[in-house]
Design a protein around this motif. Structure first.
Motif, PDB file in Angstrom:
ATOM      1  N   UNK A  31      10.752  51.019  16.461  1.00 18.90           N
ATOM      2  CA  UNK A  31      10.766  49.862  15.582  1.00 18.90           C
ATOM      3  C   UNK A  31      11.412  48.624  16.171  1.00 18.90           C
ATOM      4  N   UNK A  32      11.548  48.584  17.496  1.00 21.07           N
ATOM      5  CA  UNK A  32      12.216  47.431  18.110  1.00 21.07           C
ATOM      6  C   UNK A  32      11.259  46.448  18.777  1.00 21.07           C
ATOM      7  N   UNK A  33       9.987  46.768  18.832  1.00 22.13           N
ATOM      8  CA  UNK A  33       8.987  45.856  19.393  1.00 22.13           C
ATOM      9  C   UNK A  33       7.737  45.865  18.526  1.00 22.13           C
ATOM     10  N   UNK A  34       7.209  44.676  18.299  1.00 19.78           N
ATOM     11  CA  UNK A  34       5.859  44.570  17.765  1.00 19.78           C
ATOM     12  C   UNK A  34       4.916  44.641  18.958  1.00 19.78           C
ATOM     13  N   UNK A  35       3.958  45.528  18.904  1.00 16.13           N
ATOM     14  CA  UNK A  35       2.959  45.681  19.961  1.00 16.13           C
ATOM     15  C   UNK A  35       1.697  45.009  19.456  1.00 16.13           C
ATOM     16  N   UNK A  36       1.322  43.925  20.124  1.00 17.89           N
ATOM     17  CA  UNK A  36       0.189  43.128  19.663  1.00 17.89           C
ATOM     18  C   UNK A  36      -0.870  43.089  20.750  1.00 17.89           C
ATOM     19  N   UNK A  37      -2.073  43.467  20.354  1.00 16.33           N
ATOM     20  CA  UNK A  37      -3.225  43.405  21.267  1.00 16.33           C
ATOM     21  C   UNK A  37      -4.046  42.187  20.895  1.00 16.33           C
ATOM     22  N   UNK A  38      -4.316  41.353  21.882  1.00 14.24           N
ATOM     23  CA  UNK A  38      -5.042  40.115  21.631  1.00 14.24           C
ATOM     24  C   UNK A  38      -5.853  39.745  22.869  1.00 14.24           C
ATOM     25  N   UNK A  39      -6.862  38.947  22.653  1.00 17.03           N
ATOM     26  CA  UNK A  39      -7.665  38.418  23.751  1.00 17.03           C
ATOM     27  C   UNK A  39      -8.280  37.120  23.254  1.00 17.03           C
ATOM     28  N   UNK A  40      -9.150  36.529  24.053  1.00 16.92           N
ATOM     29  CA  UNK A  40      -9.753  35.258  23.647  1.00 16.92           C
ATOM     30  C   UNK A  40     -10.572  35.458  22.370  1.00 16.92           C
ATOM     31  N   UNK A  41     -10.591  34.422  21.540  1.00 17.30           N
ATOM     32  CA  UNK A  41     -11.400  34.478  20.317  1.00 17.30           C
ATOM     33  C   UNK A  41     -12.862  34.760  20.643  1.00 17.30           C
ATOM     34  N   UNK A  42     -13.351  34.141  21.717  1.00 24.00           N
ATOM     35  CA  UNK A  42     -14.761  34.316  22.098  1.00 24.00           C
ATOM     36  C   UNK A  42     -15.076  35.783  22.373  1.00 24.00           C
ATOM     37  N   UNK A  43     -14.158  36.482  22.991  1.00 27.68           N
ATOM     38  CA  UNK A  43     -14.380  37.902  23.296  1.00 27.68           C
ATOM     39  C   UNK A  43     -14.180  38.780  22.053  1.00 27.68           C
ATOM     40  N   UNK A  44     -13.064  38.589  21.354  1.00 30.46           N
ATOM     41  CA  UNK A  44     -12.741  39.455  20.216  1.00 30.46           C
ATOM     42  C   UNK A  44     -13.713  39.252  19.064  1.00 30.46           C
ATOM     43  N   UNK A  45     -14.027  38.001  18.722  1.00 28.49           N
ATOM     44  CA  UNK A  45     -14.837  37.731  17.536  1.00 28.49           C
ATOM     45  C   UNK A  45     -16.338  37.689  17.805  1.00 28.49           C
ATOM     46  N   UNK A  46     -16.714  37.324  19.059  1.00 29.67           N
ATOM     47  CA  UNK A  46     -18.142  37.128  19.337  1.00 29.67           C
ATOM     48  C   UNK A  46     -18.672  37.993  20.477  1.00 29.67           C
ATOM     49  N   UNK A  47     -17.794  38.771  21.106  1.00 26.42           N
ATOM     50  CA  UNK A  47     -18.228  39.676  22.171  1.00 26.42           C
ATOM     51  C   UNK A  47     -18.696  38.989  23.434  1.00 26.42           C
TER      52      UNK A  47
END
Length: 197
Positions: A31-47
């Motif tokens: 519970x000491x780190x938020x693990x966040x996975x992210x990438x460019x909007x173009x990749x995540x939302x539009x592939x």
């Protein structure tokens, strides 16, 4: 405590020129780190594969300080969190792999001589106060090197010291017997007056 929403905002504001989209968020087991996975909007939302960002597989946001750490694309976030925990424990000191015996243990010295295929003078140096700090690195890397050496009957300890002296850096991915034994032999080459043949 940094909330999930605050952690998300910290990550989203790190990208200077490319908008990010988050596709995963969870707390680390402690519970000491938020693990966040992210990438460019173009990749995540539009592939759009051509806009995929490479180099970072996750972002770690410390739940108390908000400090941001990046997880490389070839790394796993649980390993990085473990390394961060070990750094906190170290508190500015260095993890070192040292022999589990000293120069007075003739049986261990002879075993080391046979396993490493170095001279008895080199073994004497490796077991002396001046040469005892064999390897340095993350605690995880040293534990992997220690396991490799233990398979060959070579006892070692992992200690924390204020200085790494001449200890040689070992990385987790370089902990095969061949590489670890080469690094320890290289550490023996630090002996004063040693002739390189």
């Amino acid at each position: 405590m940094i909330t999930e929403e605050q952690a998300r905002q910290i990550v989203l504001t790190t990208a200077e020129h490319i908008p990010l989209a988050i596709y995963g968020c969870e707390l680390s087991p402690r519970g000491d780190y938020w693990v966040i996975e992210a990438n460019s909007e173009a990749w995540v939302l539009h592939g759009e594969f051509s806009d995929m960002l490479v180099g970072v597989s996750a972002y770690l946001v410390h739940t108390v300080t908000g400090r941001l750490s990046l997880v490389g694309s070839a790394q796993h976030w649980p390993d990085c969190v473990e390394d961060l925990h070990d750094l906190e424990v170290a508190d500015g000191r260095h993890y070192l792999l040292v022999p589990g015996c000293d120069a007075d243990d003739k049986q261990a010295a002879m075993h080391l001589h046979r396993q490493l295929a170095c001279s008895l003078l080199d073994i004497g140096y490796l077991l002396s106060p001046a040469g005892r700090n064999w390897l340095t690195g993350t605690r995880r890397a040293l534990a992997a090197a220690q396991a490799v050496l233990q398979e060959r009957g070579i006892a070692t300890d992992i200690v924390l010291m204020p200085e790494a002296d001449a200890a040689i850096l070992v990385e987790v991915q370089d902990t095969s017997w061949g590489h670890v034994s080469l690094l320890v032999r290289r550490r023996a080459s630090g002996r004063q007056g040693r002739r390189n043949l």
